[in-house]
Structures are given as structure tokens and as C-alpha cells.
Design an enzyme around this catalytic site. Structure first.
Site, PDB file in Angstrom:
ATOM      1  N   SER A   1     141.226  45.686 -71.381  1.00 32.43           N
ATOM      2  CA  SER A   1     140.287  45.525 -72.490  1.00 32.43           C
ATOM      3  C   SER A   1     139.500  46.808 -72.686  1.00 32.43           C
ATOM      4  O   SER A   1     139.702  47.787 -71.974  1.00 32.43           O
ATOM      5  CB  SER A   1     139.326  44.378 -72.189  1.00 32.43           C
ATOM      6  OG  SER A   1     138.486  44.742 -71.115  1.00 32.43           O
ATOM      7  N   LYS A   2     138.605  46.772 -73.641  1.00 27.88           N
ATOM      8  CA  LYS A   2     137.871  47.971 -74.023  1.00 27.88           C
ATOM      9  C   LYS A   2     137.214  48.729 -72.872  1.00 27.88           C
ATOM     10  O   LYS A   2     137.148  49.954 -72.883  1.00 27.88           O
ATOM     11  CB  LYS A   2     136.811  47.618 -75.067  1.00 27.88           C
ATOM     12  CG  LYS A   2     137.416  47.125 -76.364  1.00 27.88           C
ATOM     13  CD  LYS A   2     136.695  47.698 -77.540  1.00 27.88           C
ATOM     14  CE  LYS A   2     137.453  47.477 -78.830  1.00 27.88           C
ATOM     15  NZ  LYS A   2     138.173  46.207 -78.944  1.00 27.88           N
TER      16      LYS A   2
END
Length: 488
Positions: free
Chosen positions: A249-250
Site C-alpha cells: 500500500s501507499k
RNA sequence: GUCCCCAUCGUCUAGUGGCCUAGGACAUCGCCCUUUCACGGCGAAAGCACGGGUUCGACUCCCGUUGGGGACGCCA
């Protein structure tokens, strides 16, 4: 819409709430490879029903990323946001069939029940309070304008199961599933419901998606069953994990396809790398082109374990692709990076294409990403560079070095007719012999003087490319620099 | 907390009961090539999580433990 008898039809269903990240890209690649392998269709369906979070820009960005990866799709792109009516129609049909019922419970009320279930260490399941409402009670609630959502009836007991192509037989006790909401109180259908309706209507034969969807699949199968539709085949593919072993994820830094483009990764390399994450051809091939991948791809060879994204290996693979790429094609990409770095201009590249080609050819063997070019080939474009600090200490050690470089300068300036590799080499080595020193003692300081670096392409080919003028002026500059350094 | 899934070198993986003294690749470390770097060549180190079974024989099958991941929304 579903007239694809016997043919493979797969789809990718991204929600345009962010950039295309490598996990979704990998899902797209598996779907694409599978479709092309079987000569089937690959459809794109934008799951943009969450109007709050979805945006037009993200839709464009995702499509651009797909195009960049050279992943093409079949037919028009579907947008779920334009199909709300269809889903509603089917939801109401289910209600009429008596397989769904309205629920008047408020979100707060449901939330409390969910928390209570957790506190009591039991699985949460909607208690069907509203299923047992009498006609009068419902009427009263409707008259009062209480919002209602539509829930699907799921079997109270029994075992649900399906045969996953990757994971084999997957089962779940129905008591773990509840009467989930298929249509919100605003009359818009939820993901798990719309998804099934679309997959059925579009004639999807195989659903290839991340294994984080396994729970959804059980829910979705109850919809297929309620309608009496035959479910497609499912293949849940392992999830790509970050270095910390969590779903990528980010917070893992570079995760979107665009990030890797910006890092100077070639689309072919990223495609190849991603295809090999959770899948392997079974033999020892690793560098595989698109056609080769299509030919070899099989869902049966997809692994069940979640792989970790190793960007170091990606860079290695990228370097392989750079090295194998045709010089013209490579320069076509490298030029933009060089221009962005302010080292050259569009016009200059075009008028010096042949010269640039030589630089690219010289550098491509020692570069891992496109972005390495400005860093490692800077000296070809500007005189404005500093001497590497360690190199300065090591190679510009004594005033004597200045004398040697001076001698070389004189000798080089005497090369009147040609300034080409063999002549240069002869000159340098000849001088070393005359001075009775090892050639390296001349070569290293010269490299530092000409490039500011202690490493790089072969000195003689580099000098030829740089040209006599630049070599002489940079030697002069270094000589001054060294003299200055030892002035007392 | 509940449920599901997974488990081979640091990482990606090959391996479907005997071919395994576990193969390849990245990364790491040597050596060779060499003006440096990179490439290339050669080599090293590094793994079947653990414990029980089943079997003449388990990396491969079963169970358990441990570890890891994922899902539990009127998000998708």
C-alpha cells in the site's frame, strides 16, 4: 452481451479511487495473459459506484498506466456508475422472488450489534430482526419515512464451497455469512451485488482477482445461487506484500505503476517482473517477452503464497531490458530523462541524434534505470561538474600529477589529423612508458579530470566521443585545480 | 475477537513419495577478465519452520504447534 459460448472472457475491475498500483497491475497482467493465451476477451470495468471517492482523473490515470504497460483490452470500457438502474432492477427481482428483504435498522444500531458480537467472541451475523417484521410494522416504518436497505437471505446453516483454480476446494460455514446488504437505503447497490450482476451479464467465464476477495466470493456465490445462475470459475491469486510483509500500500513508498515509470523502469521490465510474482513458467526462464509469457501462462502454475515485492530484482531485470534494447529505441526514451534533467534540449537531441546514439551505446551496459543516465553521463553534456571527493584525494594526490596531465595535454594536442580511440590509446600508453609509470597512473587522473568520476566507460572511447577540444580544456582545468591545491 | 488461507536459501521461485548430496535467479562474498565501473566467466556462503504420524522410503501425504497473511462496512 453474454454470447461468448465456449470462449474465455475475463475482466479487470478497478475502482478509480487512486493510481494503478502494482498489485492491480499484476492482476491485470494475469487476466490479460490468460485471455490472450486462450484467444479470449479481456474486458475492463470501472467500479466507480462510490461516487464520493471515484474520479474521472483516476479513471484516466489507470487507463494510461495500462496503456503504458502495453496492456490492451477488448471492447468498450464499462462504467458501473452508468448501470445503477440495471443493478436495482435485479435487486428488486430478488425481493420479488422472496430471496431478499428490507431492513430498517440504523447504522448505529448495527454497529452496536457488531461490537457486542465481538465482545462476546462470536462471529457477527445480522439477527434478521427486520425479516420478522409484520406487514403493519413495515407500513408504519415506511409511513414514518425510515430509510431501508435490501438484504439478501443467506442460508442459516450448511457449508458453502467452490473449487478455486489456485487454492483448490475452499469452504465456509454458512453461519459465518450473514444477510448482507445488496442495496443501500439510497437505492444504490453494493459492490458484491453489482459485481455478480455484471459478471453474469458480461459472460465472464473466469474471475481472476486477489485472494483478499475470497470472503467476497462466498457472498457472491449466494447471489448466483439465488438467481439460479451458474457461477464462473474463480482463481484467487496471491497478494503482493511489501517489505514489511503487509499487503502492499501507499506507505511502502513507490507502489503505483507511475512511480516506477518515474524511476526510469521500462514497461516491458515491469510487466515481466510482475508476471513472475506468484507465477512461474516451470522451467528456468526469467527474462520473458510478452509473447513468450502469453504462450507459457497458465493459472494452474500460480502459487498460493504471497510474494514480497523485491525492487532490487526489478532493477536488475530493468538493466537487462535496457541492455537488450535497440539503441534508437532506447535513446527515444532516454532523451526525455536527459531533457528533464536540464542536460540537453529537444532540439539539440534531434540535431545530434547520431552522437547521442553513441553515448547511449556506451552507457547502456552500466545503467540500471533510465534515471541513471543523467547521473552517469552528465559529463557528456556539461563542463559544470565537481571532482569526486574520494577520487580527488586518490588521484590528484601530488603536484606531480599536474605535470603528467600537462605532458598528456601536450601530446594530445599534437594529434592533429585524427582524434580516435587507437591514436588516443597509443598516446596515453606511450606517454606512460616514456615517464616510466604504470598506465593506470595516467588513466585514473585523466578520467577524473574529464568526467569528475572515478568510474565509467573505457577512457579512450570516452575521449574520442568527447572530442579533442573538450579533452584539452578539461585537462587544463584539472591542471589548474591541482596546482592551486598545492600552492603554498 | 471470529473465520479463511499460506509456509523451500535474505528475496522471487523449481520441486507433486525414491531422480534431492534440494535446482535456478536477484542480492551478498571471493577469484578471473580489466585503466575504473559495468558486463561476462568461475566459485562460495545461504533454505525444506517445529513436533508427531502414514510409508520400506518423506521437501513432497495427514494431524498438531508456531509463524505469516487476508477478510470481517448501507467501501470497492
Amino acid at each position: 452481451m453474454s454470447d461468448n459460448k465456449g470462449e474465455v472472457v475475463v475482466r479487470m475491475a478497478p475502482s478509480p479511487t487512486g493510481y494503478l498500483h502494482v498489485g492491480s497491475a499484476r492482476t491485470a497482467i494475469f487476466n490479460y495473459l490468460f485471455a490472450r493465451h486462450h484467444g479470449g476477451k479481456f474486458i475492463i470495468r470501472m467500479e466507480d459506484t462510490d461516487t464520493e471517492r471515484s474520479s474521472e482523473e483516476m479513471t484516466t490515470a489507470i487507463l494510461d498506466a495500462l496503456r503504458w504497460l502495453n496492456i490492451d483490452w477488448d471492447g468498450e470500457i464499462f462504467h458501473q456508475s452508468q448501470r445503477f438502474d440495471i443493478y436495482r432492477q435485479y435487486a428488486e427481482k430478488l425481493y420479488e422472488m422472496g430471496k431478499a428483504y428490507y431492513c430498517y435498522c440504523s447504522p448505529d444500531e448495527l454497529d452496536a450489534k457488531r461490537k457486542q458480537a465481538q465482545a462476546e467472541r462470536r462471529p457477527y451475523r445480522y439477527d434478521r430482526k427486520c425479516l420478522h417484521l409484520t406487514r403493519e410494522e413495515k407500513q408504519k416504518l415506511d409511513d414514518a419515512g425510515v430509510p431501508k436497505a435490501l438484504r439478501i437471505k443467506t442460508p442459516l446453516e450448511g457449508i458453502g464451497s467452490f473449487n478455486d483454480i489456485v487454492y483448490g476446494e475452499l469452504t465456509r460455514d454458512f453461519t459465518e455469512l450473514d444477510d448482507w446488504i445488496i442495496m443501500r437505503s439510497n437505492r444504490k447497490c453494493t459492490y458484491n451485488f453489482s459485481c455478480v450482476v455484471d459478471d453474469h451479464l458480461m459472460g465472464i467465464t473466469h474471475i481472476i482477482r486477489g485472494n483478499d476477495h475470497i470472503t467476497n466470493t462466498f457472498k457472491q456465490i449466494t447471489v448466483y445461487n439465488a438467481f439460479g445462475w451458474e457461477p464462473p470459475k474463480f482463481a484467487h491469486i496471491p497478494l503482493i506484500l511489501g517489505k514489511d510483509r503487509h499487503k502492499i500500500s501507499k506507505r511502502h513508498g513507490a507502489v503505483s505503476v507511475t512511480d516506477y515509470k518515474k524511476k526510469g523502469i521500462l514497461p516491458e521490465a515491469l510487466f515481466n517482473f510482475l508476471a513472475l510474482l506468484g507465477w512461474s513458467p516451470g522451467d528456468e526462464r526469467e527474462i520473458m517477452g510478452r509473447e513468450e509469457l502469453i504462450k507459457a501462462f497458465s493459472l494452474k502454475r500460480v502459487s498460493a503464497t504471497n510474494p514480497i515485492f523485491d525492487s532490487v530484482k526489478l532493477e536488475w531485470m530493468n538493466s537487462e531490458y535496457i541492455r537488450r534494447m535497440d539503441d534508437n529505441e532506447l535513446l527515444d526514451k532516454v532523451r526525455w530523462v536527459l531533457i528533464d534533467a536540464g542536460l540537453t534540449t529537444r532540439l539539440s537531441v534531434e540535431s545530434h541524434w547520431h552522437y547521442m546514439l553513441k553515448i547511449v551505446a556506451l552507457m547502456k551496459e552500466r545503467v540500471r534505470t533510465l534515471n541513471d543516465f543523467p547521473r552517469l553521463a552528465r559529463f557528456f553534456f556539461t563542463d559544470n561538474f565537481d571532482y569526486d571527493e574520494k577520487g580527488d584525494k586518490k588521484h590528484f594526490k601530488t603536484p606531480e600529477v599536474a605535470d603528467r596531465l600537462n605532458a598528456l595535454r601536450d601530446k594530445l594536442s599534437g594529434l592533429n589529423k585524427t582524434f580516435e580511440i587507437n591514436e588516443i590509446e597509443k598516446a596515453v600508453r606511450g606517454l606512460a612508458e616514456k615517464l616510466n609509470i604504470k598506465p593506470a597512473l595516467l588513466i585514473h587522473p585523466t578520467r577524473l579530470a574529464l568526467t569528475g568520476l572515478t568510474f565509467g566507460p573505457g577512457l579512450f572511447e570516452l575521449m574520442e566521443l568527447l572530442g579533442k577540444e573538450k579533452c584539452l580544456s578539461r585537462l587544463d582545468r584539472a591542471i589548474d585545480y591541482i596546482k592551486n591545491k598545492f600552492r603554498t
